[in-house]
Design a protein around this motif. Structure first.
Motif, short mmCIF file in Angstrom:
data_model
loop_
_atom_site.label_atom_id
_atom_site.label_comp_id
_atom_site.label_asym_id
_atom_site.label_seq_id
_atom_site.Cartn_x
_atom_site.Cartn_y
_atom_site.Cartn_z
N SER A 39 1.24 9.53 15.57
CA SER A 39 0.59 10.28 14.49
C SER A 39 0.11 9.37 13.35
N VAL A 40 -1.16 9.51 13.00
CA VAL A 40 -1.74 8.81 11.84
C VAL A 40 -2.15 9.88 10.83
N ILE A 41 -1.65 9.76 9.61
CA ILE A 41 -1.97 10.77 8.59
C ILE A 41 -2.52 10.11 7.34
N ARG A 42 -3.39 10.83 6.67
CA ARG A 42 -3.97 10.36 5.41
C ARG A 42 -3.02 10.70 4.28
N ILE A 43 -2.75 9.74 3.39
CA ILE A 43 -1.81 9.99 2.30
C ILE A 43 -2.39 9.55 0.96
N THR A 44 -1.90 10.17 -0.09
CA THR A 44 -2.18 9.75 -1.46
C THR A 44 -0.86 9.79 -2.23
N PHE A 45 -0.82 9.12 -3.37
CA PHE A 45 0.37 9.12 -4.22
C PHE A 45 0.04 9.83 -5.53
N GLN A 46 0.84 10.82 -5.88
CA GLN A 46 0.61 11.56 -7.11
C GLN A 46 0.97 10.74 -8.34
N ASP A 47 2.05 9.98 -8.24
CA ASP A 47 2.53 9.18 -9.37
C ASP A 47 2.32 7.70 -9.06
N GLU A 48 1.20 7.14 -9.53
CA GLU A 48 0.90 5.75 -9.22
C GLU A 48 1.83 4.78 -9.95
N ASP A 49 2.46 5.24 -11.02
CA ASP A 49 3.39 4.37 -11.74
C ASP A 49 4.65 4.09 -10.90
N ALA A 50 4.89 4.95 -9.93
CA ALA A 50 6.09 4.79 -9.09
C ALA A 50 5.77 4.17 -7.74
N LEU A 51 4.58 3.59 -7.59
CA LEU A 51 4.22 2.97 -6.33
C LEU A 51 5.17 1.83 -5.98
N PRO A 52 5.53 1.68 -4.71
CA PRO A 52 6.43 0.60 -4.30
C PRO A 52 5.73 -0.74 -4.13
N PHE A 53 4.48 -0.82 -4.55
CA PHE A 53 3.72 -2.07 -4.42
C PHE A 53 2.73 -2.16 -5.58
N SER A 54 2.19 -3.37 -5.79
CA SER A 54 1.23 -3.60 -6.86
C SER A 54 -0.19 -3.35 -6.37
N LEU A 55 -0.96 -2.61 -7.16
CA LEU A 55 -2.36 -2.39 -6.83
C LEU A 55 -3.19 -3.63 -7.12
N ASP A 56 -2.69 -4.52 -7.99
CA ASP A 56 -3.44 -5.72 -8.37
C ASP A 56 -3.46 -6.77 -7.27
N ASN A 57 -2.30 -7.01 -6.64
CA ASN A 57 -2.24 -8.04 -5.61
C ASN A 57 -1.68 -7.55 -4.28
N GLY A 58 -1.29 -6.28 -4.23
CA GLY A 58 -0.81 -5.71 -2.98
C GLY A 58 0.61 -6.04 -2.61
N LYS A 59 1.31 -6.78 -3.47
CA LYS A 59 2.67 -7.21 -3.14
C LYS A 59 3.65 -6.05 -3.18
N ALA A 83 0.07 -2.91 4.09
CA ALA A 83 -1.08 -3.74 3.76
C ALA A 83 -1.92 -3.01 2.73
N VAL A 84 -2.36 -3.73 1.71
CA VAL A 84 -3.20 -3.16 0.65
C VAL A 84 -4.56 -3.83 0.73
N ILE A 85 -5.62 -3.04 0.63
CA ILE A 85 -6.98 -3.55 0.69
C ILE A 85 -7.80 -2.95 -0.45
N SER A 86 -8.96 -3.53 -0.69
CA SER A 86 -9.88 -2.98 -1.70
C SER A 86 -11.31 -3.35 -1.31
N PRO A 87 -11.79 -2.82 -0.18
CA PRO A 87 -13.11 -3.20 0.32
C PRO A 87 -14.25 -2.62 -0.50
N ASP A 88 -15.41 -3.23 -0.37
CA ASP A 88 -16.60 -2.71 -1.07
C ASP A 88 -17.00 -1.35 -0.51
N ASN A 89 -16.86 -1.21 0.81
CA ASN A 89 -17.22 0.04 1.49
C ASN A 89 -15.95 0.76 1.93
N ASN A 90 -16.08 2.05 2.16
CA ASN A 90 -14.93 2.86 2.55
C ASN A 90 -14.67 2.71 4.06
N VAL A 91 -14.17 1.53 4.44
CA VAL A 91 -14.04 1.21 5.87
C VAL A 91 -12.70 1.60 6.46
#
Length: 257
Positions: A186-206, A143-151
């Motif tokens: 286990s729940v872990i915080r993650i980031t992606f170093q190479d956003e060009d290789a993301l398996p989903f779209s940041l624009d629509n979350g698909k 699931a991809v989100i983009s909330p106004d606050n860091n919820v």
């Protein structure tokens, strides 16, 4: 005017309170480092954030205010509102000198912090309602989100309880980080170093088509069809719909794509 500057972290706010009491000062403003100073600023003091100072102030707060007040203080910080720094600092500063300050909503600092926290809590409830998961071929739900606050830190427990036996990733496209649950414990915080290789779209979350489960493609189509079928044109109320389902959430909702 006395201004304290800090590193724009919650530990920095707590360290500023420690320094203010240590220096026997009550600064007029707490500002982030690099922010333009007020015109009539007479003195600037740079706060050095340390875990020791922050921990000591937090321990003091635990003795002087309720658990609910502590939670509101932390939740308000997730708003990422630059205007919060000074009211939050003043609120915490007053805790050690004014008995029962947390219940004094006539105090502008207490009211500002409380209302900010309530705004964050309101959005975290919206996120629980509007998050739409997609199932990848490997069984992971995205699931991809983009909330106004860091919820995001506020909602992971909810989804861990609700989907305790399923691996999932909830990613905040605005802040470029997410939380991954392994389907066990286990729940872990993650980031992606190479956003060009993301398996989903940041624009629509698909999720990329080659990674999306075949069953999920069908379920998404069925969900869109169902959403359209239950929509009665004669009873449409766009104003009420926008109130219940703000437009800013639509981009990541299956039924709106």
């Amino acid at each position: 005017m006395l201004v304290y500057t800090f590193d724009q972290t919650m530990d920095g706010v707590l360290s500023a309170v420690f320094d203010a009491y240590f220096r026997h000062q009550q600064p007029d403003m707490l500002m982030g480092e690099g922010e333009p100073l007020p015109l009539f600023c007479e003195e600037v003091y740079k706060v050095i954030t340390t875990e020791e100072k922050a921990s000591r102030v937090w321990a003091g707060l635990e003795k002087h205010v309720s658990k609910e007040a502590l939670r509101l203080l932390m939740v308000s910080w997730l708003s990422e509102d630059k205007a919060l720094s000074t009211p939050l600092f003043h609120y915490i500063y007053k805790v050690f000198g004014t008995k029962g300050i947390e219940r004094n909503f006539s105090d502008p600092d207490v009211l500002f912090v409380t209302n900010t926290a309530r705004r964050v809590m309101h959005e975290q409830l919206k996120m629980k309602q509007f998050i739409r998961f997609q199932k990848a071929k490997d069984g992971t739900y995205l699931a991809v989100i983009s909330p106004d606050n860091n919820v995001l830190p506020l909602i992971t427990d909810h989804f861990q309880d609700r989907f305790g036996d399923q691996p999932w990733l909830i990613y905040d496209a605005k802040r470029r980080y997410g939380y991954y649950y392994d389907g066990k414990s286990s729940v872990i915080r993650i980031t992606f170093q190479d956003e060009d290789a993301l398996p989903f779209s940041l624009d629509n979350g698909k999720l990329n088509d080659d990674l999306l489960s075949e069953n999920d493609k069908l379920m998404q189509d069925l969900w869109r069809t169902y959403f359209k079928a239950i929509c009665i044109k004669e009873r449409m109320n766009p104003k009420k719909q926008l109130s219940d389902m703000p437009r800013r959430y639509w981009r990541y909702m299956t039924e709106k794509q």
